[in-house]
Design an enzyme around this catalytic site. Structure first.
Site, short mmCIF file in Angstrom:
data_model
loop_
_atom_site.label_atom_id
_atom_site.label_comp_id
_atom_site.label_asym_id
_atom_site.label_seq_id
_atom_site.Cartn_x
_atom_site.Cartn_y
_atom_site.Cartn_z
N ARG A 121 -0.61 -9.00 13.55
CA ARG A 121 -1.14 -7.99 12.62
C ARG A 121 -1.98 -8.64 11.52
O ARG A 121 -3.00 -8.10 11.10
CB ARG A 121 0.01 -7.18 12.02
CG ARG A 121 0.64 -6.23 13.06
CD ARG A 121 2.06 -5.85 12.72
NE ARG A 121 2.17 -5.08 11.49
CZ ARG A 121 3.30 -4.99 10.77
NH1 ARG A 121 4.39 -5.62 11.15
NH2 ARG A 121 3.32 -4.26 9.69
N ARG A 176 -9.67 0.52 9.01
CA ARG A 176 -9.21 -0.85 9.30
C ARG A 176 -10.27 -1.63 10.05
O ARG A 176 -10.06 -2.81 10.35
CB ARG A 176 -7.96 -0.78 10.16
CG ARG A 176 -6.68 -1.25 9.47
CD ARG A 176 -5.57 -0.98 10.43
NE ARG A 176 -4.34 -1.62 10.26
CZ ARG A 176 -3.26 -1.06 9.70
NH1 ARG A 176 -3.33 0.11 9.12
NH2 ARG A 176 -2.12 -1.69 9.70
N LYS A 204 0.84 -1.22 0.00
CA LYS A 204 0.00 0.00 0.00
C LYS A 204 0.87 1.26 0.00
O LYS A 204 0.64 2.17 -0.78
CB LYS A 204 -0.94 0.01 1.23
CG LYS A 204 -1.86 -1.20 1.31
CD LYS A 204 -2.77 -1.14 2.52
CE LYS A 204 -2.07 -1.22 3.85
NZ LYS A 204 -1.32 -2.48 4.11
N ARG A 264 11.65 -5.26 4.89
CA ARG A 264 11.30 -3.85 4.64
C ARG A 264 12.19 -2.87 5.42
O ARG A 264 12.49 -3.07 6.57
CB ARG A 264 9.85 -3.61 5.07
CG ARG A 264 9.47 -2.14 5.16
CD ARG A 264 7.99 -1.91 5.14
NE ARG A 264 7.26 -2.58 6.19
CZ ARG A 264 5.93 -2.60 6.24
NH1 ARG A 264 5.22 -2.00 5.30
NH2 ARG A 264 5.31 -3.21 7.22
N ARG A 266 11.22 -0.92 10.99
CA ARG A 266 10.15 -0.81 11.97
C ARG A 266 10.27 -1.88 13.04
O ARG A 266 10.57 -3.03 12.75
CB ARG A 266 8.79 -0.92 11.28
CG ARG A 266 8.40 0.35 10.57
CD ARG A 266 7.20 0.18 9.70
NE ARG A 266 6.07 -0.47 10.32
CZ ARG A 266 4.91 -0.66 9.74
NH1 ARG A 266 4.73 -0.21 8.50
NH2 ARG A 266 3.93 -1.25 10.35
P1 ADP Z 1 2.26 -1.88 3.21
O1 ADP Z 1 2.28 -0.36 3.15
O2 ADP Z 1 1.05 -2.46 2.54
O3 ADP Z 1 2.45 -2.42 4.59
P2 ADP Z 1 4.81 -1.64 1.78
O4 ADP Z 1 4.43 -0.79 0.61
O5 ADP Z 1 5.57 -0.98 2.87
O6 ADP Z 1 3.51 -2.40 2.36
O7 ADP Z 1 5.61 -2.89 1.21
C1 ADP Z 1 6.18 -3.86 2.09
C2 ADP Z 1 7.57 -4.25 1.60
O8 ADP Z 1 7.43 -4.98 0.38
C3 ADP Z 1 8.49 -3.08 1.29
O9 ADP Z 1 9.81 -3.41 1.67
C4 ADP Z 1 8.38 -2.91 -0.23
O10 ADP Z 1 9.58 -2.37 -0.79
C5 ADP Z 1 8.12 -4.33 -0.69
N1 ADP Z 1 7.21 -4.41 -1.85
C6 ADP Z 1 6.15 -3.61 -2.13
N2 ADP Z 1 5.53 -4.01 -3.27
C7 ADP Z 1 6.22 -5.12 -3.70
C8 ADP Z 1 6.09 -6.00 -4.81
N3 ADP Z 1 5.11 -5.85 -5.71
N4 ADP Z 1 6.97 -7.01 -4.94
C9 ADP Z 1 7.97 -7.19 -4.02
N5 ADP Z 1 8.15 -6.39 -2.95
C10 ADP Z 1 7.30 -5.36 -2.79
P1 AMP Z 2 0.78 0.25 9.34
O1 AMP Z 2 1.89 1.26 9.20
O2 AMP Z 2 -0.40 0.58 8.50
O3 AMP Z 2 1.28 -1.17 9.13
O4 AMP Z 2 0.27 0.34 10.85
C1 AMP Z 2 1.16 0.08 11.94
C2 AMP Z 2 0.35 -0.08 13.22
O5 AMP Z 2 -0.31 1.16 13.52
C3 AMP Z 2 -0.77 -1.13 13.18
O6 AMP Z 2 -0.30 -2.44 13.46
C4 AMP Z 2 -1.71 -0.60 14.27
O7 AMP Z 2 -1.22 -0.89 15.56
C5 AMP Z 2 -1.61 0.92 14.07
N1 AMP Z 2 -2.61 1.43 13.10
C6 AMP Z 2 -2.38 2.01 11.89
N2 AMP Z 2 -3.51 2.36 11.29
C7 AMP Z 2 -4.52 1.97 12.12
C8 AMP Z 2 -5.93 2.02 12.05
N3 AMP Z 2 -6.57 2.55 10.98
N4 AMP Z 2 -6.64 1.53 13.11
C9 AMP Z 2 -6.03 1.01 14.18
N5 AMP Z 2 -4.70 0.91 14.30
C10 AMP Z 2 -3.94 1.38 13.28
#
Ligand code: ADP
Ligand code: AMP
Length: 216
Positions: free
Chosen positions: A172, A88, A13, A127, A161
């Site tokens: 999660r 969420r 995302k 990541r 993270r």
């Molecule tokens: P989200 O925001 O949904 O938690 P991220 O965009 O941070 O996910 O992506 C998670 C990890 O996967 C990051 O390290 C990113 O660089 C990698 N990633 C994102 N899209 C892809 C893809 N299509 N193929 C492989 N790795 C990806």
């Molecule tokens: P994310 O960066 O989206 O993976 O979110 C990291 C953490 O933040 C999650 O595991 C939750 O603990 C908290 N969080 C982020 N967005 C929300 C949401 N919309 N509702 C509740 N908790 C959230």
């Protein structure tokens, strides 16, 4: 363009949101980033959220709804926004619907990124992000062009993270399937849901997402 990106942790995302920001010049509203900033700044919200986030559970709807509502009031959201990680829960989705209508804002589409669970584990565990501009990277799938140097801003400090470990990811993922996945049905029933195969290359996925954005 006003859209929601839906998908489990690690689905891509944030990665797709940044590409949409570059193309459409609309802000990415990541509740995870906002909460991490609140934790880093030691605010009241941050103090309440920290332990919950470290454990991989969801922060309360009240807290998250309030920070999104405040953020949507800022001027840069007038022409559009990308909601990343919000809503969420069904309660957050209902609250969003109310706040958008009160603010006179609509929603153009909800894009779901569909990714296999095994791939999520791989993505999350590799990541990292630029500590300066927030550009996202991956140990295997998205390395900087020049090792150790951010492609976007040229800085060399990166961070990982605290919650990106296998154990917290399990919690999660459970929160996603229990609390967030019902939103797929919720937005499908409203006629807003579009699903994209999130298993390919980042650029191919962006093309599929962009085709949706061009059609709404
Ligand atoms: P989200 O925001 O949904 O938690 P991220 O965009 O941070 O996910 O992506 C998670 C990890 O996967 C990051 O390290 C990113 O660089 C990698 N990633 C994102 N899209 C892809 C893809 N299509 N193929 C492989 N790795 C990806
Ligand atoms: P994310 O960066 O989206 O993976 O979110 C990291 C953490 O933040 C999650 O595991 C939750 O603990 C908290 N969080 C982020 N967005 C929300 C949401 N919309 N509702 C509740 N908790 C959230």
């Amino acid at each position: 363009m006003k859209l929601i990106l839906l998908g489990p942790p690690g689905a891509g995302k944030g990665t797709q949101a940044k590409l949409i920001v570059d193309k459409y010049s609309i802000p990415q509203l990541s509740t995870g980033d906002m909460l991490r900033e609140a934790v880093a700044n030691g605010t009241e919200v941050g103090k309440k959220a920290k332990a919950v986030m470290d454990a991989g559970n969801l922060v309360s709807d009240d807290i998250v709804n309030a920070i999104v509502s405040e953020r949507l009031d800022q001027d840069d959201c007038k022409n559009g926004f990308i909601l990343d990680g919000f809503p969420r829960t069904l309660e957050q989705a209902e609250a969003l619907s109310v706040m958008l209508s009160e603010k006179g804002l609509g929603l153009d589409t909800v894009v779901e990124l569909k990714v296999d669970d095994e791939a999520l584990v791989e993505r999350v565990s590799g990541r990292y992000t630029c500590g300066s501009c927030g550009e996202g990277y991956h140990d295997t799938f998205k390395k900087p062009a020049s090792e150790g140097v951010c492609d976007r801003c040229g800085k060399s400090e990166f961070k990982r993270r605290q919650d990106d470990n296998a154990e917290t990811l399990r919690t999660r993922l459970m929160a996603y399937y229990k609390e967030t996945s019902p939103l797929l049905g919720y937005y499908f029933a409203k006629g807003d849901l579009k699903s994209v195969d999130g298993m390919g290359d980042i650029s191919d996925i962006f093309n599929a997402v962009d085709d949706i954005l061009k059609s709404v």
